[in-house]
Design a protein around this motif. Structure first.
Motif, short mmCIF file in Angstrom:
data_model
loop_
_atom_site.label_atom_id
_atom_site.label_comp_id
_atom_site.label_asym_id
_atom_site.label_seq_id
_atom_site.Cartn_x
_atom_site.Cartn_y
_atom_site.Cartn_z
N ARG A 285 0.84 -1.21 0.00
CA ARG A 285 0.00 0.00 0.00
C ARG A 285 0.87 1.25 0.00
O ARG A 285 0.59 2.22 -0.71
N ARG A 286 1.93 1.22 0.80
CA ARG A 286 2.80 2.39 0.87
C ARG A 286 3.49 2.65 -0.47
O ARG A 286 3.52 3.78 -0.96
N ILE A 287 4.03 1.60 -1.08
CA ILE A 287 4.75 1.78 -2.35
C ILE A 287 3.77 2.09 -3.47
O ILE A 287 4.07 2.89 -4.37
N PHE A 288 2.59 1.47 -3.44
CA PHE A 288 1.56 1.80 -4.43
C PHE A 288 1.22 3.28 -4.37
O PHE A 288 1.06 3.94 -5.42
N GLN A 289 1.10 3.81 -3.16
CA GLN A 289 0.77 5.23 -3.01
C GLN A 289 1.91 6.10 -3.54
O GLN A 289 1.65 7.16 -4.13
N VAL A 290 3.14 5.64 -3.37
CA VAL A 290 4.28 6.41 -3.89
C VAL A 290 4.20 6.51 -5.41
O VAL A 290 4.38 7.59 -6.00
N TYR A 291 3.92 5.38 -6.06
CA TYR A 291 3.80 5.39 -7.52
C TYR A 291 2.58 6.20 -7.97
O TYR A 291 2.64 6.92 -8.97
N LEU A 292 1.48 6.04 -7.25
CA LEU A 292 0.27 6.76 -7.64
C LEU A 292 0.47 8.26 -7.53
O LEU A 292 0.01 9.02 -8.39
#
Length: 731
Positions: A532-539
């Protein structure tokens, strides 16, 4: 000029065929050390050009007026060193005597006092004193001479193996020689260790030996081993009649010396060459490990320059006969382990000469134990190998470990690659390593899969740029679907680390999709949180990029207008002088509605019907149409034009129908190259189709029969009622 060069060469010492390097001992120094103050020799480090081995060069300047009184001493040492040969005497390589200087070239040595400034164990000191006592005993008993110059300053030197050797032979004389001893007062440091009596007997050497031992142990009885205290008193007593000789000293301490591990080990190494093969195997497998537990007590250089050469010699002999013999193979592994262990402590030039060839040859071995030893020690010796040597001599043999059925070999091989990855070429990474790592990602051992991904991330900069991102995303995605949680975490860490490598298109089309799967991981909350954290970074990166785009809305009808502009028929204005209206005032809208009005006459008798019928070329015609005979405003006309009223039902849309009637038939006759359309009369329907009813004419996905020479299509028309388009009254 040539004479001047020869003179200068002679003065600088370059007249001898050795490379003279830095000066180690300079008696003429303005700030002399204790060694320099008590020496008549200038000592240099040098190189033997024949084998590039290091040497020590002792020079005595015959032209220096201050040395005239010492010349007899220097010449006596020069002469006696040529005559007396013993393991305890410094090994001489060459002698030179010219008009200006005396040169004695020896093995590489340093003064004992310099050696003792480093930390030396008591066992090593006892061993050194024992070696000097044996040498004195040889000079006294076998050479029938007296040494008369033993001291801690200039008479004893230490070689690279840690052996103590006698050098200062300036006062060595036999009973019949009287002239040299007359110059004893010219010898620096003579009085400090001289006995009270004035004679040249063996008992004088005994007195000096006692003083020498006392100096070695810091001139303090407190530092002396307890066993030596009474012996020193018997050696250095003032009464010469009760003194013991060096030979007696050795005999009385024989048992005590036998307990010293360095003395015992030293003697066994010296006799090893005379052992049988069975005794050698026993020594390396049993005795050697027991001696090595005293490794910290050994003299500096003892293991590297005394044990190591013997190990290499025995290894070369044993490797020729070890094939098929498990005991010999086990012994070889022990020897290889020690060779590398001690070899890495050598200077680079010595390592290249002695150790590197053994390592390279061992990498060709198929023995797993040998391979495991090489890989285990790789972090310690890889720095001795250049990039080209790793690429040409190590890499190809090393990667064969990935195919081993033993997981320890596979895992150790993988870890070894991370150590030498900077020395591997880009070509080897892309053509050899990546293919292997792709298979290693599916290894049954979970830790190997994790380390494989870590290695792929580490070598990302060496992957060809045209395939780098595809390789990385594929590898990370595969690990993200792994059943082993640390492997998933490594993949998420890789996505975070390589974030700057991926384009926005790759992030949107590939990366976010893979990360989204990890958001729903069923086995680990830790994985879901990290995803979730890394997904948010990419998003956020995508949103930031989208926010930087220009505010622009594309004209939705632009493509449609472009199509009609290129492919639609020419629209002729029936009333060119008609007053413009709100609808026709815009040329684009006027053109669009003109096309629509023509479409409304599709199936009727209008010009649009003819234009569309004529816009399709005759595919069955064998004679190409002539462009000159065609109208300029229309596409080529068929050879056999279709009648205009074949599609016409009267109003253009045919009561909401699509222009196709149920019983319309299209007949294609190949023999006549013509197209004929026949229409059967249909009764006018008396009822209207309900609003929203669907067509039952053409259906998507309907089964299509293979074309025949003559094909008839019977198309049924639906009810004539208008079909609602679903968009309301806006159209």
């Amino acid at each position: 000029m040539n004479f001047f060069k020869q003179t200068l060469s002679s003065l600088t010492g370059s007249s001898i065929p050795y490379t003279i390097k830095e000066k180690v001992v300079d008696p003429q120094s303005l700030n002399p050390t204790d060694v320099e103050r008590n020496s008549i020799w200038t000592v240099y480090d040098g190189i033997n050009p024949k084998d590039n081995n290091p040497v020590s060069i002792f020079e005595f300047n015959l032209r220096d007026p201050a040395n005239q009184i010492k010349t007899a001493l220097a010449r006596n040492a020069f002469k006696k060193l040529k005559m007396i040969k013993h393991p305890g005497v410094v090994s001489t390589v060459d002698f030179f005597d010219n008009d200006s200087s005396l040169y004695i070239v020896t093995e590489k040595v340093i003064p004992l006092l310099t050696y003792l400034q480093e930390e030396v164990s008591d066992d090593a000191k006892v061993n050194g004193v024992y070696q000097i006592a044996k040498t004195l005993s040889f000079i006294n008993d076998s050479c029938h001479s007296s040494y008369l110059n033993l001291n801690i300053y200039n008479s004893v030197v230490v070689n690279a193996q840690g052996d103590w050797k006698l050098f200062g032979f300036e006062l060595v004389s036999d009973a019949d020689q009287t002239d040299v001893f007359a110059y004893k007062e010219s010898m620096p440091g003579f009085r400090e260790f001289a006995p009270p009596e004035e004679n040249r007997t063996v008992k004088a050497d005994s007195f000096r030996l006692g003083k020498f031992i006392f100096s070695v142990f810091d001139s303090s009885e407190r530092n002396l081993p307890s066993r030596l205290v009474p012996i020193i008193k018997r050696l250095s007593g003032n009464n010469a009649n009760v003194r013991i000789t060096p030979t007696q000293y050795i005999k009385e301490l024989e048992g005590w010396h036998g307990e010293n591990p360095i003395i015992r080990f030293n003697e066994e190494i010296a006799e090893l060459k005379f052992f049988s093969d069975a005794d050698k195997l026993s020594f390396f497998r049993q005795q050697l490990p027991s001696y090595l537990q005293y490794e910290t007590s050994f003299p500096v250089g003892f293991l590297n320059y005394k044990l190591l050469p013997e190990l290499i010699s025995q290894y070369n002999q044993l490797s020729k006969t070890a094939a098929g013999d498990s005991q010999k193979q086990e012994t070889l592994c022990t020897m290889i382990n020690l060779i590398i262990k001690f070899g890495i402590k050598l200077p680079p030039e010595d390592f290249h000469k002695t150790i590197k060839p053994i390592i390279v040859s061992c990498f060709c071995s198929t023995d797993r134990a040998v391979r495991l030893i090489l890989l285990t020690h790789l972090p310690e010796y890889h720095s001795f190998f250049s990039d080209s040597e790793i690429q040409s001599q190590i890499f190809s043999n090393l990667i064969t470990g990935f195919q081993d059925t033993n997981f320890m070999i596979r895992e150790t091989t993988l870890k070894s690659i991370t150590i030498i990855i900077d020395k591997i070429s880009v070509k080897q990474v892309n053509q050899d390593l990546l293919r292997i790592l792709a298979k290693s990602q599916m290894d049954p051992k979970p830790s190997i899969r994790v380390n494989t991904l870590i290695l792929i991330i580490k070598i990302s900069s060496k992957i060809y740029s045209n395939s780098r991102n595809n390789v990385l995303i594929t590898a990370l995605a595969k690990s993200l679907r792994d059943s082993f949680t640390p492997c998933k975490m490594a993949a998420l860490h890789g996505f975070e680390t390589l974030r700057g490598e991926f384009s926005m298109e790759e992030i949107c089309s590939k990366v976010l999709g893979h990360l989204a799967i990890a958001l729903m991981d069923k086995k680990s909350t830790k994985v879901r949180k990290e995803a979730r954290r890394i997904f948010q970074v990419y998003l956020e990166a995508v949103e930031s990029h989208a926010g930087d785009l220009d505010d622009y809305e594309e004209d939705e009808d632009a493509e449609e207008r472009e199509f009609y502009k290129k492919f639609g028929p020419t629209v002729q204005q029936a009333e060119p002088e008609a007053a413009p209206t709100e609808t026709t005032s815009n040329p684009e809208v006027q053109s669009l509605w003109g096309a629509v009005s023509k479409l409304a006459s599709f199936g009727g008798s209008g010009q649009m019907n003819k234009d569309f019928n004529n816009s399709t070329p005759d595919l069955t015609s064998s004679v190409p149409s002539t462009p000159a005979a065609q109208p300029q405003s229309q596409v080529p006309i068929l050879e056999q034009p279709v009648k205009a009223d074949a599609w016409d039902t009267g109003d253009g849309w045919d009561d909401g129908d699509d222009g196709w009637n149920q019983n319309d038939e299209v007949e294609i006759v190949k023999e006549t190259k013509k197209i004929s359309i026949s229409r059967k009369p249909q009764p006018i329907p008396t009822h209207k189709r309900p609003i929203g009813a669907k067509h039952s004419g053409l259906k998507l996905g309907a089964k299509v029969n293979k074309p025949k020479p003559k094909l008839q299509l019977n198309l049924k028309a639906d009810d004539d009622k208008e079909v609602e388009d679903g968009w309301g009254d806006g159209w």
